[in-house]
Scaffold this motif. Structure first.
Motif, PDB file in Angstrom:
ATOM      1  N   TYR A  58       0.816  -1.219   0.000  1.00 24.65           N
ATOM      2  CA  TYR A  58       0.000   0.000   0.000  1.00 24.65           C
ATOM      3  C   TYR A  58       0.854   1.275   0.000  1.00 24.65           C
ATOM      4  N   LEU A  59       1.868   1.327   0.865  1.00 25.29           N
ATOM      5  CA  LEU A  59       2.704   2.535   1.010  1.00 25.29           C
ATOM      6  C   LEU A  59       1.830   3.765   1.266  1.00 25.29           C
ATOM      7  N   ALA A  60       0.779   3.560   2.033  1.00 25.06           N
ATOM      8  CA  ALA A  60      -0.252   4.601   2.192  1.00 25.06           C
ATOM      9  C   ALA A  60       0.212   5.726   3.120  1.00 25.06           C
ATOM     10  N   VAL A  61      -0.375   6.892   2.942  1.00 21.38           N
ATOM     11  CA  VAL A  61      -0.154   7.985   3.892  1.00 21.38           C
ATOM     12  C   VAL A  61      -0.631   7.532   5.275  1.00 21.38           C
ATOM     13  N   SER A  62      -0.062   8.146   6.301  1.00 20.89           N
ATOM     14  CA  SER A  62      -0.515   7.824   7.661  1.00 20.89           C
ATOM     15  C   SER A  62      -1.936   8.356   7.852  1.00 20.89           C
ATOM     16  N   PHE A  84      -0.337  12.453  -7.677  1.00 20.90           N
ATOM     17  CA  PHE A  84       0.741  11.654  -8.275  1.00 20.90           C
ATOM     18  C   PHE A  84       1.005  10.472  -7.330  1.00 20.90           C
ATOM     19  N   GLY A  85       0.600   9.255  -7.739  1.00 18.98           N
ATOM     20  CA  GLY A  85       0.820   8.066  -6.908  1.00 18.98           C
ATOM     21  C   GLY A  85      -0.405   7.744  -6.072  1.00 18.98           C
ATOM     22  N   THR A  86      -1.322   6.934  -6.637  1.00 14.45           N
ATOM     23  CA  THR A  86      -2.599   6.660  -5.949  1.00 14.45           C
ATOM     24  C   THR A  86      -2.572   5.348  -5.188  1.00 14.45           C
ATOM     25  N   VAL A  90      -5.818   5.102  -0.531  1.00 16.73           N
ATOM     26  CA  VAL A  90      -6.084   5.604   0.829  1.00 16.73           C
ATOM     27  C   VAL A  90      -6.111   7.142   0.850  1.00 16.73           C
ATOM     28  N   SER A  91      -5.090   7.776   0.278  1.00 14.83           N
ATOM     29  CA  SER A  91      -5.083   9.252   0.265  1.00 14.83           C
ATOM     30  C   SER A  91      -6.199   9.783  -0.633  1.00 14.83           C
ATOM     31  N   ALA A  92      -6.468   9.083  -1.738  1.00 15.64           N
ATOM     32  CA  ALA A  92      -7.537   9.547  -2.644  1.00 15.64           C
ATOM     33  C   ALA A  92      -8.882   9.535  -1.916  1.00 15.64           C
ATOM     34  N   SER A 122      -3.266   8.932 -10.304  1.00 10.54           N
ATOM     35  CA  SER A 122      -2.373   8.317 -11.296  1.00 10.54           C
ATOM     36  C   SER A 122      -1.665   7.139 -10.644  1.00 10.54           C
ATOM     37  N   GLU A 123      -1.546   6.049 -11.380  1.00 13.96           N
ATOM     38  CA  GLU A 123      -0.934   4.844 -10.805  1.00 13.96           C
ATOM     39  C   GLU A 123      -0.338   3.989 -11.923  1.00 13.96           C
ATOM     40  N   TYR A 124       0.939   3.603 -11.731  1.00 14.51           N
ATOM     41  CA  TYR A 124       1.625   2.695 -12.657  1.00 14.51           C
ATOM     42  C   TYR A 124       0.904   1.356 -12.785  1.00 14.51           C
ATOM     43  N   GLU A 125       0.530   0.786 -11.646  1.00 16.62           N
ATOM     44  CA  GLU A 125       0.111  -0.614 -11.607  1.00 16.62           C
ATOM     45  C   GLU A 125      -1.395  -0.757 -11.822  1.00 16.62           C
ATOM     46  N   SER A 127      -3.392  -3.224 -11.397  1.00 17.85           N
ATOM     47  CA  SER A 127      -4.121  -3.941 -10.340  1.00 17.85           C
ATOM     48  C   SER A 127      -4.376  -3.018  -9.140  1.00 17.85           C
ATOM     49  N   LYS A 128      -3.424  -2.120  -8.859  1.00 20.56           N
ATOM     50  CA  LYS A 128      -3.631  -1.165  -7.760  1.00 20.56           C
ATOM     51  C   LYS A 128      -4.734  -0.170  -8.125  1.00 20.56           C
ATOM     52  N   ALA A 129      -4.689   0.326  -9.369  1.00 18.53           N
ATOM     53  CA  ALA A 129      -5.700   1.303  -9.798  1.00 18.53           C
ATOM     54  C   ALA A 129      -7.091   0.680  -9.705  1.00 18.53           C
ATOM     55  N   GLY A 150      -0.765   4.219 -15.761  1.00 16.76           N
ATOM     56  CA  GLY A 150       0.419   4.459 -16.592  1.00 16.76           C
ATOM     57  C   GLY A 150       1.342   5.416 -15.880  1.00 16.76           C
ATOM     58  N   ASP A 151       2.375   5.851 -16.594  1.00 16.60           N
ATOM     59  CA  ASP A 151       3.331   6.784 -16.006  1.00 16.60           C
ATOM     60  C   ASP A 151       2.674   8.162 -15.897  1.00 16.60           C
ATOM     61  N   ALA A 152       2.654   8.699 -14.679  1.00 13.80           N
ATOM     62  CA  ALA A 152       1.996   9.992 -14.453  1.00 13.80           C
ATOM     63  C   ALA A 152       2.577  11.079 -15.341  1.00 13.80           C
ATOM     64  N   LEU A 153       3.827  10.919 -15.758  1.00 12.81           N
ATOM     65  CA  LEU A 153       4.422  11.943 -16.618  1.00 12.81           C
ATOM     66  C   LEU A 153       3.753  11.952 -17.993  1.00 12.81           C
ATOM     67  N   LEU A 170       1.726  15.108  -4.177  1.00 13.05           N
ATOM     68  CA  LEU A 170       2.847  14.340  -4.729  1.00 13.05           C
ATOM     69  C   LEU A 170       3.172  13.181  -3.803  1.00 13.05           C
ATOM     70  N   ASP A 171       2.993  11.934  -4.313  1.00 15.56           N
ATOM     71  CA  ASP A 171       3.265  10.761  -3.465  1.00 15.56           C
ATOM     72  C   ASP A 171       3.717   9.563  -4.308  1.00 15.56           C
ATOM     73  N   GLY A 172       4.203   9.805  -5.536  1.00 16.46           N
ATOM     74  CA  GLY A 172       4.730   8.712  -6.367  1.00 16.46           C
ATOM     75  C   GLY A 172       6.240   8.623  -6.196  1.00 16.46           C
ATOM     76  N   ALA A 173       6.947   8.261  -7.277  1.00 17.65           N
ATOM     77  CA  ALA A 173       8.414   8.132  -7.198  1.00 17.65           C
ATOM     78  C   ALA A 173       9.017   9.486  -6.805  1.00 17.65           C
ATOM     79  N   LYS A 174       9.841   9.457  -5.753  1.00 14.93           N
ATOM     80  CA  LYS A 174      10.320  10.732  -5.178  1.00 14.93           C
ATOM     81  C   LYS A 174      11.184  11.518  -6.166  1.00 14.93           C
TER      82      LYS A 174
HETATM   83  C1  SAM Z   1       3.677   5.909  -1.780  1.00 20.91           C
HETATM   84  S1  SAM Z   1       2.600   5.064  -2.893  1.00 20.91           S
HETATM   85  C2  SAM Z   1       1.164   6.079  -2.931  1.00 20.91           C
HETATM   86  C3  SAM Z   1       0.304   5.912  -1.718  1.00 20.91           C
HETATM   87  C4  SAM Z   1      -1.037   6.605  -1.843  1.00 20.91           C
HETATM   88  N1  SAM Z   1      -0.877   8.014  -2.117  1.00 20.91           N
HETATM   89  C5  SAM Z   1      -1.833   6.413  -0.567  1.00 20.91           C
HETATM   90  O1  SAM Z   1      -1.665   7.193   0.377  1.00 20.91           O
HETATM   91  O2  SAM Z   1      -2.589   5.450  -0.492  1.00 20.91           O
HETATM   92  C6  SAM Z   1       3.349   5.449  -4.436  1.00 20.91           C
HETATM   93  C7  SAM Z   1       2.597   4.868  -5.638  1.00 20.91           C
HETATM   94  O3  SAM Z   1       2.980   5.626  -6.769  1.00 20.91           O
HETATM   95  C8  SAM Z   1       3.070   4.792  -7.882  1.00 20.91           C
HETATM   96  N2  SAM Z   1       3.994   5.470  -8.808  1.00 20.91           N
HETATM   97  C9  SAM Z   1       5.291   5.768  -8.597  1.00 20.91           C
HETATM   98  N3  SAM Z   1       5.792   6.450  -9.638  1.00 20.91           N
HETATM   99  C10 SAM Z   1       4.787   6.587 -10.538  1.00 20.91           C
HETATM  100  C11 SAM Z   1       4.676   7.183 -11.823  1.00 20.91           C
HETATM  101  N4  SAM Z   1       5.738   7.784 -12.424  1.00 20.91           N
HETATM  102  N5  SAM Z   1       3.491   7.156 -12.442  1.00 20.91           N
HETATM  103  C12 SAM Z   1       2.410   6.542 -11.874  1.00 20.91           C
HETATM  104  N6  SAM Z   1       2.454   5.943 -10.649  1.00 20.91           N
HETATM  105  C13 SAM Z   1       3.624   5.968  -9.997  1.00 20.91           C
HETATM  106  C14 SAM Z   1       3.610   3.462  -7.336  1.00 20.91           C
HETATM  107  O4  SAM Z   1       3.264   2.363  -8.162  1.00 20.91           O
HETATM  108  C15 SAM Z   1       2.962   3.420  -5.954  1.00 20.91           C
HETATM  109  O5  SAM Z   1       1.781   2.632  -5.973  1.00 20.91           O
END
Ligand code: SAM
Length: 232
Positions: A58-62, A84-86, A90-92, A122-125, A127-129, A150-153, A170-174
């Protein structure tokens, strides 16, 4: 105080998601401990590979950061939010609950009613989306949220967003936080809020926010959240 975030069905759903998150985290850590040091090092240097391996994580926000997001979306009376990064949503869910609770704006001068507020995730995976969409529907918030796969970019191009965007989370790839900010910037409201989780892991973003005349940054919120007011 009664809010969608703290009432059923959202409150119970979030409790269940955090419990799932705990279990999947334990499972992921066990799988990671079975990797060789070189396999682990390779993943640390390739965020796409890391997130693919972490597709059950999940890597969810607290919960506190979820409440912070809810509060910011309410206080800003946001109508359009981009995430960015769903992940599993949880955050959504926290932000969409705030969109639901925000007062409806008055009709336009020509009598047209305002449309629904929107959150674009936005979400890469895939199955997660899919799981995020299912949870948002269970929360009764599915009509407010679109999760793009797909890639949020590529999926968050500004001409595809409901401008003006009031809040960018912002919560995807740092290492992509700054790229996503620059991508979305043309669609941002002049006084939009930028919120970044785990901000200390995104030094390029912090340098930009702290050196630009266009942002008023506030660091160190809720452990490692950076909030910046855009002011142009
Ligand atoms: C820290 S988690 C997000 C947690 C989410 N915000 C929550 O609180 O539930 C980061 C997510 O961003 C996705 N991610 C990372 N880089 C991405 C990108 N460039 N485009 C789309 N999704 C991306 C990852 O697959 C991962 O599921």
């Amino acid at each position: 105080m009664t809010t969608t975030l703290t009432s059923e069905p959202v409150a119970g759903l979030l409790r269940r998601l955090y419990e799932d998150a705990r279990r999947s985290g334990e499972d992921f850590n066990r799988r990671m401990s079975e990797l060789s040091a070189s396999e682990r090092a390779a993943m640390e240097h390739d965020s796409r590979a890391y997130y693919a391996a972490a597709r059950t994580l999940y890597l969810a926000v607290s919960p506190e950061t979820g409440r912070l997001l809810y509060t910011l979306v309410r206080a800003r009376r946001a109508r359009a939010v981009v995430e960015f990064g769903t992940s599993f949503g949880v955050s959504a869910i926290s932000m969409a609950a705030a969109l639901r609770d925000n007062p409806k704006p008055a009709a336009a001068a020509d009598g047209r009613e305002p449309g629904l507020p929107r959150l674009i995730g936005s979400e890469y995976e895939p199955s997660k989306a899919e799981a995020a969409r299912a949870s948002l529907a269970e929360a009764g918030l599915g009509d407010l949220v679109e999760v793009r796969v797909g890639d949020a970019l590529e999926t968050l191009a500004p001409d595809t967003l409901p401008a003006p965007v009031d809040l960018l989370f912002l919560d995807g790839a740092k290492d992509r936080y700054l790229d996503v900010l620059k991508l979305v910037e043309p669609a941002l409201a002049p006084d939009a809020l930028i919120v970044a989780d785990n901000a200390s892991r995104a030094p390029a973003l912090l340098d930009h926010l702290r050196s630009s005349r266009d942002f008023l940054p506030v660091g160190g919120v809720q452990r490692d959240v950076e909030i910046a007011l855009r002011s142009v």
